[in-house]
Enzyme design. Structure first.
Site, mmCIF file in Angstrom:
data_model
loop_
_atom_site.group_PDB
_atom_site.id
_atom_site.type_symbol
_atom_site.label_atom_id
_atom_site.label_comp_id
_atom_site.label_asym_id
_atom_site.label_seq_id
_atom_site.Cartn_x
_atom_site.Cartn_y
_atom_site.Cartn_z
ATOM 1 N N ASP A 231 -30.981 5.136 -80.366
ATOM 2 C CA ASP A 231 -29.704 4.584 -80.867
ATOM 3 C C ASP A 231 -28.593 4.627 -79.825
ATOM 4 O OD1 ASP A 231 -30.933 4.180 -83.350
ATOM 5 O OD2 ASP A 231 -30.404 6.194 -84.020
ATOM 6 N N GLU A 232 -28.964 4.599 -78.553
ATOM 7 C CA GLU A 232 -27.952 4.651 -77.497
ATOM 8 C C GLU A 232 -28.006 3.424 -76.595
ATOM 9 O OE1 GLU A 232 -25.652 6.883 -77.285
ATOM 10 O OE2 GLU A 232 -26.398 8.259 -78.822
#
Length: 286
Positions: A231-232
Site C-alpha cells: 500500500d505504498e
C-alpha cells in the site's frame, strides 16, 4: 476529422530547450493535427513529461510501427522514454477479485457504456463467488485459490495467463491477497490496486469500523500502482467523502464502496489513456 484514426504520443525525458519544438515539428512535417497537448516540467527531478493526441489530415494514414520508426531520431536526440499508441485500440485488462463485487460491477458497467476503452482478457479470483458475473458477461473466469503453500505456484500461473492473453494492465478490484515481491516486480507499472482508505490512513481489517471508532469526518479511497511495499506504491487517484457522527459503520461502508469504485475507475481510465507517468515515488497524471 472525427472519424480519422487518432494516436497518442507519450514522452518522458530530461528537461532541456527545444523538446516541444522538436515534437511539434515532427508532427507538423507529417501533416498532423494536434487534438490535445499536455506537458509538465518537474523542476525538482529535472524531467519533462508530455502526452499528445493527434490525427493525420492527409489521406494516407501511417501505421503505428511506421510512426515509431520515424520518431526514433527525435527520441534519441533528447534521450526520451516514449510510446506511440493507437488511441482507439482498447487496452487489454485482467481484473482480479475476491468476494467483494462493487468494483468489478462498476468496471463492467463502464466498459459496457464505452466510458472505459478496455477489453477484459480474463477475471481471476481466489474464490468462486463472483463467477456468475463473469459468465453473465461472457468473460473467462479463472479460479486460482491461494494458500501459503500454493501461492508461488498460483502466482506463476497468473503470469502465464497475463502473457498468454496479451494483458497490458492488471487491476486488483478488491483482490484480498498480498502479492509477492517477485510478482510485484514482474507487474511493475502495469498493476493498479484500490485501497479502502485515504492513504495514509486506517490500515488492516475493517477500516470503516476503525474510522467510526475514531469519529472521522472524511473517508476515502486510494488507487495506486502496486509495489513490494504494501500500500505504498505511487498514487494515481484519491477521493474523499464527508461523513458525520450520525453515520454508523454500515453506512460508512456503503459510502466507501462507492468511493472505491469511482477512484479505481478513474485510475484505470487515466492509465489506459496513457496519461500517467511514474516520477520516482510520485506520479504525473494528465
Amino acid at each position: 476529422m472525427k472519424n480519422k484514426p487518432a494516436y497518442i504520443l507519450k514522452v518522458s525525458c530530461p528537461g532541456k530547450v527545444g523538446i516541444v519544438a522538436a515534437v511539434g515539428n515532427f508532427l507538423a512535417d507529417r501533416g498532423c493535427f494536434i487534438k490535445e497537448f499536455h506537458q509538465f516540467d518537474d523542476l525538482e527531478s529535472g524531467r519533462f513529461f508530455s502526452t499528445i493526441e493527434f490525427v493525420f489530415e492527409g489521406n494516407q494514414q501511417p501505421s503505428v510501427e511506421q510512426l515509431k520508426a520515424a520518431f526514433e531520431v527525435t527520441a534519441l536526440r533528447f534521450d526520451m522514454e516514449w510510446e506511440i499508441h493507437d488511441a482507439n485500440q482498447p487496452a487489454r485488462v485482467l481484473i482480479m477479485v475476491s468476494k467483494y463485487d462493487h468494483c468489478l460491477r462498476d468496471l463492467l458497467y463502464r466498459r459496457a457504456t464505452g466510458e472505459l476503452n478496455i477489453e477484459i482478457s480474463a477475471i481471476v479470483s481466489n474464490h468462486e463467488d463472483l463467477r456468475y458475473l463473469a459468465e453473465r458477461e461472457g468473460l473467462d473466469y479463472i479460479h486460482l485459490p491461494v494458500t501459503k503453500e500454493t501461492k508461488p505456484e498460483q502466482e506463476a500461473k497468473l503470469i502465464e495467463i497475463v502473457e498468454q492473453t496479451g494483458t497490458e494492465l492488471v487491476v486488483l478490484a478488491r483482490y484480498m491477497q498480498v502479492l509477492s515481491d517477485t510478482l510485484c516486480q514482474q507487474l511493475a507499472g502495469r498493476c493498479i490496486n484500490i485501497h479502502h482508505s485515504f492513504l495514509p490512513g486506517f490500515k488492516g481489517a475493517k477500516p470503516y469500523y476503525q474510522a467510526y471508532e475514531r469519529g472521522v469526518k472524511l473517508i476515502g479511497a486510494t488507487a495506486h500502482y502496486v509495489t513490494g511495499d504494501l500500500d505504498e506504491g505511487p498514487i494515481i487517484e484519491q477521493m474523499v467523502e464527508r461523513v458525520d457522527h450520525a453515520q454508523d459503520p454500515q453506512h460508512l461502508t456503503q459510502v466507501g464502496r462507492d468511493t472505491e469504485a469511482q477512484t479505481l475507475a478513474r485510475a484505470v481510465k487515466y492509465h489506459v489513456r496513457h496519461r500517467v507517468f511514474q516520477n520516482g515515488l510520485r506520479t504525473v497524471v494528465f
